[in-house]
Enzyme design. Structure first.
Site, mmCIF file in Angstrom:
data_model
loop_
_atom_site.group_PDB
_atom_site.id
_atom_site.type_symbol
_atom_site.label_atom_id
_atom_site.label_comp_id
_atom_site.label_asym_id
_atom_site.label_seq_id
_atom_site.Cartn_x
_atom_site.Cartn_y
_atom_site.Cartn_z
ATOM 1 N N ALA A 251 108.704 79.873 22.988
ATOM 2 C CA ALA A 251 109.204 79.116 24.135
ATOM 3 C C ALA A 251 110.539 79.641 24.637
ATOM 4 C CB ALA A 251 109.322 77.638 23.778
ATOM 5 N N THR A 252 111.369 80.162 23.747
ATOM 6 C CA THR A 252 112.656 80.688 24.207
ATOM 7 C C THR A 252 112.455 81.827 25.196
ATOM 8 O OG1 THR A 252 113.852 80.016 22.211
ATOM 9 C CG2 THR A 252 114.790 81.830 23.481
ATOM 10 N N CYS B 116 117.682 74.886 15.420
ATOM 11 C CA CYS B 116 118.346 75.985 16.106
ATOM 12 C C CYS B 116 119.871 75.867 16.059
ATOM 13 C CB CYS B 116 117.882 76.056 17.563
ATOM 14 S SG CYS B 116 116.107 76.301 17.720
#
Length: 362
Positions: free
Chosen positions: A72-73, A308
């Site tokens: 997704a990043t 994260c």
């Protein structure tokens, strides 16, 4: 080990693992072909990728295409950077509780960034405002730290009416609920019982992107690089399974949530109790030393916030956004559970956490 960190990653579904094995080498040793090669092995691998793309696409609204990414990043970077045109200095608007992938990418664009606040329940107002000239609005569907569900559909309609594109980080919604409508939607396979290392960006028909990874021109030039048939197949199998189990999984986590609220009576819930994914239980207790708690309850894998941001030492920007002081934010823990969590394991984990907290005198 009792695993209660579903927001960080989810256990790989057996069905996804089985789908992957065929494309690592296969029973006849021919499953390792490059899906971009023209020979028979390559065509077989390409067919597996095509099937997986269809399975993943079924998660999304009609009228768009799926671009496989590393996660997704990368998908968020492709969306935010890929829609930025040279010389376009119009602002972008993001919610105050966005993931670092959105926050840091917005900052890197070197344009004005307008932040949309949330209320004390961690929910953005459906009528939140942003500058008229805004080119992109980014709002996540489900927050990764406190689980609150945002009014993305309403915000997307207003963004489109004002001429802005809408990006939705739907990582925590994928496979758990229907996606809200947006122009671009980012997901990651390992948050829906698929493998790590693969995600996707869904792009509405008519939206154009400038590729951010160039090279061999794979995926219609939108994202160059050799795709892994094994990762794609695992992602596809996990997506297909999630579609069939969506209601069953939701009922299971709601039951676990209700039981956990009983077991943690006296603890304060962070975020709305109703407008949330109930597989996320973010709690705080006055006086709690979270670092000590985590070191003493070693048989339970849980979190003090986003994986994260772990180790940063900074209070959660999400908890600050809902009005918590730094002290209260640091007295919060996050329990994440889902499809493979057993009630008896969650009960045991809750008892261990409560006992350790009691040893702290709280």
């Amino acid at each position: 080990m009792i695993y209660l960190d579903y927001q960080a990653t989810t256990p790989l579904a057996p069905e996804a693992r089985e789908a992957m094995l065929r494309w690592l080498d296969g029973p006849d040793g021919t499953g390792f072909g490059n899906p971009h090669s023209p020979h028979r092995m390559g065509r077989a691998a390409a067919a597996a990728v095509d099937i997986a793309r269809e399975q993943v696409a079924a998660l999304f609204p009609p009228g768009g295409r799926v671009i496989f990414t590393s996660g997704a990043t990368e998908a968020i970077n492709l969306a935010m950077r890929g829609t930025a045109r040279a010389g376009d200095e119009r602002p972008v608007a993001i919610s105050a509780i966005e993931h670092a992938a959105v926050r840091d990418t917005a900052a890197a664009l070197r344009v004005p960034v307008h932040e949309l606040p949330v209320d004390g329940d961690g929910v953005i107002a459906a009528d939140a405002t942003w500058p008229d000239e805004t080119r992109l609005v980014a709002v996540m569907q489900v927050n990764n730290e406190i689980g609150t569900v945002q009014p993305v559909d309403a915000i997307a309609r207003r963004a489109r009416a004002g001429g802005a594109l809408m990006l939705c980080d739907a990582v925590q919604a994928a496979g758990r609920m229907k996606f809200a409508h947006a122009d671009m939607i980012a997901v990651s396979a390992h948050k829906l019982h698929g493998p790590k290392g693969i995600g996707a960006l869904w792009v509405r028909d008519g939206v154009t992107l400038d590729p951010q990874i160039t090279g061999g021109g794979q995926q219609d030039g939108m994202r160059s690089g050799t795709l892994s048939p094994a990762l794609c197949a695992g992602f596809g199998a996990a997506a297909a399974l999630a579609m069939t189990r969506m209601e069953e999984d939701a009922a299971h986590v709601r039951h676990l949530f209700d039981r956990a609220r009983e077991w943690f009576a006296g603890w304060t819930l962070n975020g709305s109790e109703a407008l949330r994914w109930h597989g996320n239980l973010n709690l705080r207790r006055d006086g709690l030393d979270v670092a000590r708690l985590m070191s003493e309850v070693r048989e339970v894998a849980f979190s003090a916030g986003s994986a994260c941001a772990s180790g940063s030492g900074r209070p959660s920007h999400v908890l600050q956004a809902i009005g918590l002081t730094d002290t209260k934010a640091k007295q919060s823990i996050r329990l994440g559970f889902g499809r493979y969590t057993r009630e008896e394991d969650l009960e045991h984990a809750a008892a261990s956490i409560r006992a350790a907290a009691k040893q702290q005198g709280i």
